[in-house]
Motif scaffolding. Structure first.
Motif, PDB file in Angstrom:
ATOM      1  N   GLU A  21       0.663  -0.976   0.392  1.00 37.33           N
ATOM      2  CA  GLU A  21       0.184  -0.053   0.055  1.00 37.33           C
ATOM      3  C   GLU A  21       0.703   1.123   0.455  1.00 37.33           C
ATOM      4  OE1 GLU A  21      -4.061   2.283   2.139  1.00 37.33           O
ATOM      5  OE2 GLU A  21      -3.153  -0.326   2.595  1.00 37.33           O
ATOM      6  N   ARG A  22       2.393   1.839   0.370  1.00 35.19           N
ATOM      7  CA  ARG A  22       2.503   1.870   0.721  1.00 35.19           C
ATOM      8  C   ARG A  22       3.541   2.879  -1.238  1.00 35.19           C
ATOM      9  NH1 ARG A  22       7.621   4.117   4.629  1.00 35.19           N
ATOM     10  NH2 ARG A  22       8.556   5.513   3.412  1.00 35.19           N
ATOM     11  N   TYR A  23       3.830   1.741  -0.909  1.00 37.64           N
ATOM     12  CA  TYR A  23       3.651   2.266  -2.858  1.00 37.64           C
ATOM     13  C   TYR A  23       2.621   2.277  -3.670  1.00 37.64           C
ATOM     14  CZ  TYR A  23       4.621   1.124  -7.787  1.00 37.64           C
ATOM     15  OH  TYR A  23       4.854   0.346  -9.156  1.00 37.64           O
ATOM     16  N   GLY A  24       1.740   1.959  -3.816  1.00 39.38           N
ATOM     17  CA  GLY A  24       0.392   3.026  -4.267  1.00 39.38           C
ATOM     18  C   GLY A  24       0.704   3.757  -3.674  1.00 39.38           C
ATOM     19  N   ARG A  25       0.669   4.829  -2.301  1.00 42.25           N
ATOM     20  CA  ARG A  25       0.864   6.404  -1.840  1.00 42.25           C
ATOM     21  C   ARG A  25       1.630   6.793  -2.884  1.00 42.25           C
ATOM     22  NH1 ARG A  25      -0.002   4.156   3.441  1.00 42.25           N
ATOM     23  NH2 ARG A  25       2.051   3.755   3.803  1.00 42.25           N
ATOM     24  N   LYS A  26       3.256   6.218  -3.064  1.00 38.06           N
ATOM     25  CA  LYS A  26       4.288   6.748  -4.042  1.00 38.06           C
ATOM     26  C   LYS A  26       3.777   6.651  -5.581  1.00 38.06           C
ATOM     27  CE  LYS A  26       8.816   6.905  -4.423  1.00 38.06           C
ATOM     28  NZ  LYS A  26       8.410   7.572  -5.865  1.00 38.06           N
ATOM     29  N   LEU A  27       3.396   5.863  -5.930  1.00 37.06           N
ATOM     30  CA  LEU A  27       2.794   6.176  -6.703  1.00 37.06           C
ATOM     31  C   LEU A  27       1.774   7.194  -7.643  1.00 37.06           C
ATOM     32  CD1 LEU A  27       3.077   4.866 -10.091  1.00 37.06           C
ATOM     33  CD2 LEU A  27       1.942   3.005  -9.491  1.00 37.06           C
ATOM     34  N   LEU A  28       1.022   7.495  -6.526  1.00 34.86           N
ATOM     35  CA  LEU A  28      -0.717   8.176  -6.640  1.00 34.86           C
ATOM     36  C   LEU A  28       0.448  10.238  -6.110  1.00 34.86           C
ATOM     37  CD1 LEU A  28      -3.259   6.843  -4.658  1.00 34.86           C
ATOM     38  CD2 LEU A  28      -2.826   7.275  -7.028  1.00 34.86           C
ATOM     39  N   SER A  29       1.604   9.538  -5.482  1.00 38.98           N
ATOM     40  CA  SER A  29       1.975  11.007  -5.573  1.00 38.98           C
ATOM     41  C   SER A  29       2.726  11.353  -7.039  1.00 38.98           C
ATOM     42  CB  SER A  29       3.089  11.079  -4.245  1.00 38.98           C
ATOM     43  OG  SER A  29       3.707  12.042  -4.083  1.00 38.98           O
ATOM     44  N   ASP A  30       3.578  10.514  -7.107  1.00 38.62           N
ATOM     45  CA  ASP A  30       4.255  10.704  -8.622  1.00 38.62           C
ATOM     46  C   ASP A  30       3.671  10.855  -9.817  1.00 38.62           C
ATOM     47  OD1 ASP A  30       6.479   9.640  -7.474  1.00 38.62           O
ATOM     48  OD2 ASP A  30       6.641   7.705  -7.997  1.00 38.62           O
ATOM     49  N   ILE A  31       1.850   9.966  -9.795  1.00 36.06           N
ATOM     50  CA  ILE A  31       0.671  10.802 -10.632  1.00 36.06           C
ATOM     51  C   ILE A  31       0.954  12.239 -10.337  1.00 36.06           C
ATOM     52  CG2 ILE A  31      -0.834  10.372 -11.825  1.00 36.06           C
ATOM     53  CD1 ILE A  31      -0.817   7.156 -11.055  1.00 36.06           C
ATOM     54  N   LYS A  32       0.759  12.300  -9.213  1.00 31.77           N
ATOM     55  CA  LYS A  32       0.323  13.682  -9.625  1.00 31.77           C
ATOM     56  C   LYS A  32       0.969  14.978 -10.175  1.00 31.77           C
ATOM     57  CE  LYS A  32      -3.230  13.017  -5.237  1.00 31.77           C
ATOM     58  NZ  LYS A  32      -3.526  13.238  -3.604  1.00 31.77           N
ATOM     59  N   PHE A  42      -7.691  14.334  -6.486  1.00 31.02           N
ATOM     60  CA  PHE A  42      -7.622  12.824  -7.110  1.00 31.02           C
ATOM     61  C   PHE A  42      -7.565  12.520  -7.639  1.00 31.02           C
ATOM     62  CE2 PHE A  42     -10.779  14.006  -3.474  1.00 31.02           C
ATOM     63  CZ  PHE A  42     -10.760  12.757  -2.550  1.00 31.02           C
ATOM     64  N   ILE A  43      -6.674  11.114  -8.155  1.00 29.97           N
ATOM     65  CA  ILE A  43      -6.646  10.775  -9.627  1.00 29.97           C
ATOM     66  C   ILE A  43      -7.454   9.599 -10.163  1.00 29.97           C
ATOM     67  CG2 ILE A  43      -4.924   9.171 -10.304  1.00 29.97           C
ATOM     68  CD1 ILE A  43      -3.421  11.713  -9.547  1.00 29.97           C
ATOM     69  N   THR A  44      -7.779   9.996 -11.452  1.00 36.54           N
ATOM     70  CA  THR A  44      -8.938   9.011 -11.865  1.00 36.54           C
ATOM     71  C   THR A  44      -8.968   7.321 -12.336  1.00 36.54           C
ATOM     72  OG1 THR A  44      -9.081   9.828 -13.929  1.00 36.54           O
ATOM     73  CG2 THR A  44     -10.196  11.469 -12.591  1.00 36.54           C
ATOM     74  N   VAL A  45      -9.303   7.014 -12.381  1.00 37.31           N
ATOM     75  CA  VAL A  45      -9.616   5.332 -12.907  1.00 37.31           C
ATOM     76  C   VAL A  45      -8.743   5.604 -14.610  1.00 37.31           C
ATOM     77  CG1 VAL A  45     -10.371   3.168 -13.415  1.00 37.31           C
ATOM     78  CG2 VAL A  45     -11.240   4.223 -11.420  1.00 37.31           C
ATOM     79  N   ASP A  46      -8.589   6.839 -14.852  1.00 33.89           N
ATOM     80  CA  ASP A  46      -8.578   6.626 -16.175  1.00 33.89           C
ATOM     81  C   ASP A  46      -6.675   7.829 -16.319  1.00 33.89           C
ATOM     82  OD1 ASP A  46     -10.800   6.234 -17.937  1.00 33.89           O
ATOM     83  OD2 ASP A  46     -12.219   8.106 -17.355  1.00 33.89           O
ATOM     84  N   GLU A  47      -7.584   8.016 -15.378  1.00 35.91           N
ATOM     85  CA  GLU A  47      -5.503   8.616 -15.367  1.00 35.91           C
ATOM     86  C   GLU A  47      -4.452   7.895 -15.080  1.00 35.91           C
ATOM     87  OE1 GLU A  47      -6.325  13.238 -14.535  1.00 35.91           O
ATOM     88  OE2 GLU A  47      -6.245  12.290 -12.401  1.00 35.91           O
ATOM     89  N   PHE A  48      -4.782   6.859 -14.092  1.00 37.22           N
ATOM     90  CA  PHE A  48      -3.457   6.150 -13.480  1.00 37.22           C
ATOM     91  C   PHE A  48      -3.838   5.321 -14.524  1.00 37.22           C
ATOM     92  CE2 PHE A  48      -3.826   1.206 -12.019  1.00 37.22           C
ATOM     93  CZ  PHE A  48      -2.715   1.290 -11.501  1.00 37.22           C
ATOM     94  N   SER A  49      -4.851   4.189 -14.867  1.00 35.21           N
ATOM     95  CA  SER A  49      -4.662   3.522 -16.273  1.00 35.21           C
ATOM     96  C   SER A  49      -3.384   4.418 -17.167  1.00 35.21           C
ATOM     97  CB  SER A  49      -6.000   2.745 -16.966  1.00 35.21           C
ATOM     98  OG  SER A  49      -5.780   2.437 -17.822  1.00 35.21           O
ATOM     99  N   GLU A  50      -4.029   5.440 -17.631  1.00 33.49           N
ATOM    100  CA  GLU A  50      -2.957   6.390 -19.009  1.00 33.49           C
ATOM    101  C   GLU A  50      -1.403   6.260 -18.304  1.00 33.49           C
ATOM    102  OE1 GLU A  50      -2.533  10.294 -21.202  1.00 33.49           O
ATOM    103  OE2 GLU A  50      -4.875  10.161 -20.206  1.00 33.49           O
TER     104      GLU A  50
END
Length: 65
Positions: A21-32, A42-50
């Motif tokens: 889950e920590r990796y997930g938090r870091k990945l969301l931070s990187d995407i932001k 927030f990050i949308t499902v579409d943004e994560f997928s892309e």
């Protein structure tokens, strides 16, 4: 039609990738950072997928209501 969530959370990324889950938090931070979003947005499902390159239908299979 079944309505699914629009945004993705670290727990969802954990289920999709099999990583922590920590990796997930870091990945969301990187995407932001990549998308020039503010920390409160927030990050949308579409943004994560892309960003991740995982097909949208595969991501949607793991998203729980």
């Amino acid at each position: 039609m079944i309505q699914k969530r629009a945004c993705i959370y670290p727990k969802d990324i954990q289920r999709i990738t099999g990583r922590s889950e920590r990796y997930g938090r870091k990945l969301l931070s990187d995407i932001k950072s990549f998308l020039d979003k503010e920390p409160h947005q927030f990050i949308t499902v579409d943004e994560f997928s892309e960003y991740s390159g995982i097909q949208l239908d595969i991501v949607n299979k793991y998203i729980r209501d």
